[in-house]
Design a protein around this motif. Structure first.
Motif, short mmCIF file in Angstrom:
data_model
loop_
_atom_site.label_atom_id
_atom_site.label_comp_id
_atom_site.label_asym_id
_atom_site.label_seq_id
_atom_site.Cartn_x
_atom_site.Cartn_y
_atom_site.Cartn_z
N GLY A 48 -30.41 35.67 73.14
CA GLY A 48 -31.33 35.74 72.01
C GLY A 48 -30.60 35.93 70.69
O GLY A 48 -30.94 35.31 69.67
N GLN A 49 -29.56 36.76 70.68
CA GLN A 49 -28.79 37.00 69.46
C GLN A 49 -28.01 35.76 69.04
O GLN A 49 -27.92 35.44 67.85
CB GLN A 49 -27.86 38.20 69.65
N VAL A 50 -27.43 35.07 70.00
CA VAL A 50 -26.69 33.84 69.70
C VAL A 50 -27.66 32.78 69.17
O VAL A 50 -27.36 32.10 68.18
CB VAL A 50 -25.93 33.32 70.93
N ALA A 51 -28.82 32.65 69.80
CA ALA A 51 -29.82 31.69 69.33
C ALA A 51 -30.22 32.01 67.89
O ALA A 51 -30.30 31.11 67.05
CB ALA A 51 -31.03 31.69 70.24
N HIS A 52 -30.45 33.29 67.60
CA HIS A 52 -30.83 33.70 66.25
C HIS A 52 -29.73 33.35 65.25
O HIS A 52 -29.99 32.80 64.17
CB HIS A 52 -31.10 35.21 66.22
N ALA A 53 -28.47 33.64 65.61
CA ALA A 53 -27.35 33.35 64.71
C ALA A 53 -27.20 31.85 64.46
O ALA A 53 -27.02 31.41 63.32
CB ALA A 53 -26.05 33.93 65.29
N VAL A 54 -27.28 31.06 65.52
CA VAL A 54 -27.13 29.61 65.38
C VAL A 54 -28.27 29.03 64.57
O VAL A 54 -28.05 28.23 63.64
CB VAL A 54 -27.05 28.94 66.77
N LEU A 55 -29.49 29.42 64.88
CA LEU A 55 -30.65 28.89 64.17
C LEU A 55 -30.63 29.30 62.69
O LEU A 55 -30.98 28.52 61.81
CB LEU A 55 -31.95 29.35 64.84
N SER A 56 -30.19 30.52 62.42
CA SER A 56 -30.06 30.98 61.05
C SER A 56 -29.00 30.17 60.31
O SER A 56 -29.19 29.76 59.16
CB SER A 56 -29.71 32.46 61.03
N PRO A 61 -36.13 27.87 58.91
CA PRO A 61 -36.99 28.74 58.11
C PRO A 61 -37.31 30.04 58.87
O PRO A 61 -37.46 30.02 60.10
CB PRO A 61 -38.26 27.92 57.91
N ALA A 62 -37.43 31.13 58.14
CA ALA A 62 -37.65 32.44 58.75
C ALA A 62 -38.89 32.47 59.63
O ALA A 62 -38.91 33.14 60.65
CB ALA A 62 -37.72 33.52 57.67
N HIS A 66 -37.56 33.71 64.16
CA HIS A 66 -37.81 34.81 65.10
C HIS A 66 -38.42 34.31 66.40
O HIS A 66 -37.98 34.69 67.48
CB HIS A 66 -38.72 35.87 64.47
N ASP A 67 -39.42 33.44 66.30
CA ASP A 67 -40.08 32.94 67.51
C ASP A 67 -39.13 32.16 68.40
O ASP A 67 -39.15 32.32 69.63
CB ASP A 67 -41.29 32.07 67.14
N LEU A 68 -38.30 31.31 67.81
CA LEU A 68 -37.38 30.51 68.62
C LEU A 68 -36.30 31.38 69.26
O LEU A 68 -35.94 31.18 70.42
CB LEU A 68 -36.75 29.40 67.77
N SER A 155 -40.34 23.14 68.12
CA SER A 155 -40.99 23.59 66.91
C SER A 155 -40.78 22.53 65.84
O SER A 155 -39.67 22.03 65.67
CB SER A 155 -40.41 24.94 66.46
N ARG A 156 -41.83 22.17 65.16
CA ARG A 156 -41.80 21.10 64.17
C ARG A 156 -41.47 21.62 62.78
O ARG A 156 -41.96 22.67 62.38
CB ARG A 156 -43.15 20.37 64.11
N TRP A 157 -40.64 20.87 62.02
CA TRP A 157 -40.29 21.26 60.65
C TRP A 157 -41.54 21.33 59.77
O TRP A 157 -41.69 22.21 58.96
CB TRP A 157 -39.34 20.26 60.01
#
Length: 164
Positions: A48-56, A61-62, A66-68, A155-157
């Motif tokens: 989850g932390q790696v996903a958050h870092a990569v997605l960020s 968009p914020a 969080h959801d992803l 998730s769609r842009w």
């Protein structure tokens, strides 16, 4: 062709300049990431932390971020509880439509075609026709005929952020 990269620690992102109302700068750009983690204690939290870092880092968009990231953590937890594989992978891909996040215990044996992923119904039965599969706006569970698992969400842009 991709390169193998070894992470010696969790990535850190120092970016705090995202505008929640703006469309991400990576919309329309294709990004494909595959990260494999061993099945160890708290590896789902690391996923989850790696996903958050990569997605960020890619400018998600914020309101999506969080959801992803939480979806990746939950999918990793499911993988740890329901798969005997020694490791599992986080797959992140983007295109002009949005972001796809998946967690799977399938590791391709080389340059082979993707396995035959079959949707799994809510009652945990195979659903080869896809008629009873989870709706496309949530996490989707798929299995291969030989038992590999994949949980995935899109998730769609252009999707409007949830109202407050």
């Amino acid at each position: 062709m991709g390169r193998t990269v070894q992470l010696v620690g969790l990535p850190r992102i120092q970016r705090h300049d995202q505008d929640d109302s703006a469309q991400t700068s990576t919309a329309g750009v294709e990004i494909h990431l595959c990260l494999e983690l061993p099945r160890i204690t708290d590896s789902n939290m690391a996923m989850g932390q790696v996903a958050h870092a990569v997605l960020s880092a890619i400018g998600t968009p914020a309101w999506m971020l969080h959801d992803l990231a939480e979806t990746a953590r939950i999918a990793a937890q499911y993988m740890v509880l329901h798969s005997a594989a020694p490791s599992y992978q986080l797959l992140v891909s983007t295109d002009e439509d949005g972001i796809t996040v998946a967690v799977t215990d399938y590791t391709p044996p080389g340059l082979t075609a993707s396995p035959a992923w079959q949707p799994v119904s809510h009652d945990n039965g195979a659903d080869p026709g896809g008629t009873r599969a989870a709706p496309s706006d949530g996490m989707q569970l798929h299995r291969t005929p030989d038992g590999h698992i994949r949980l995935r969400t899109e998730s769609r842009w252009r999707q409007a952020p949830p109202s407050a």
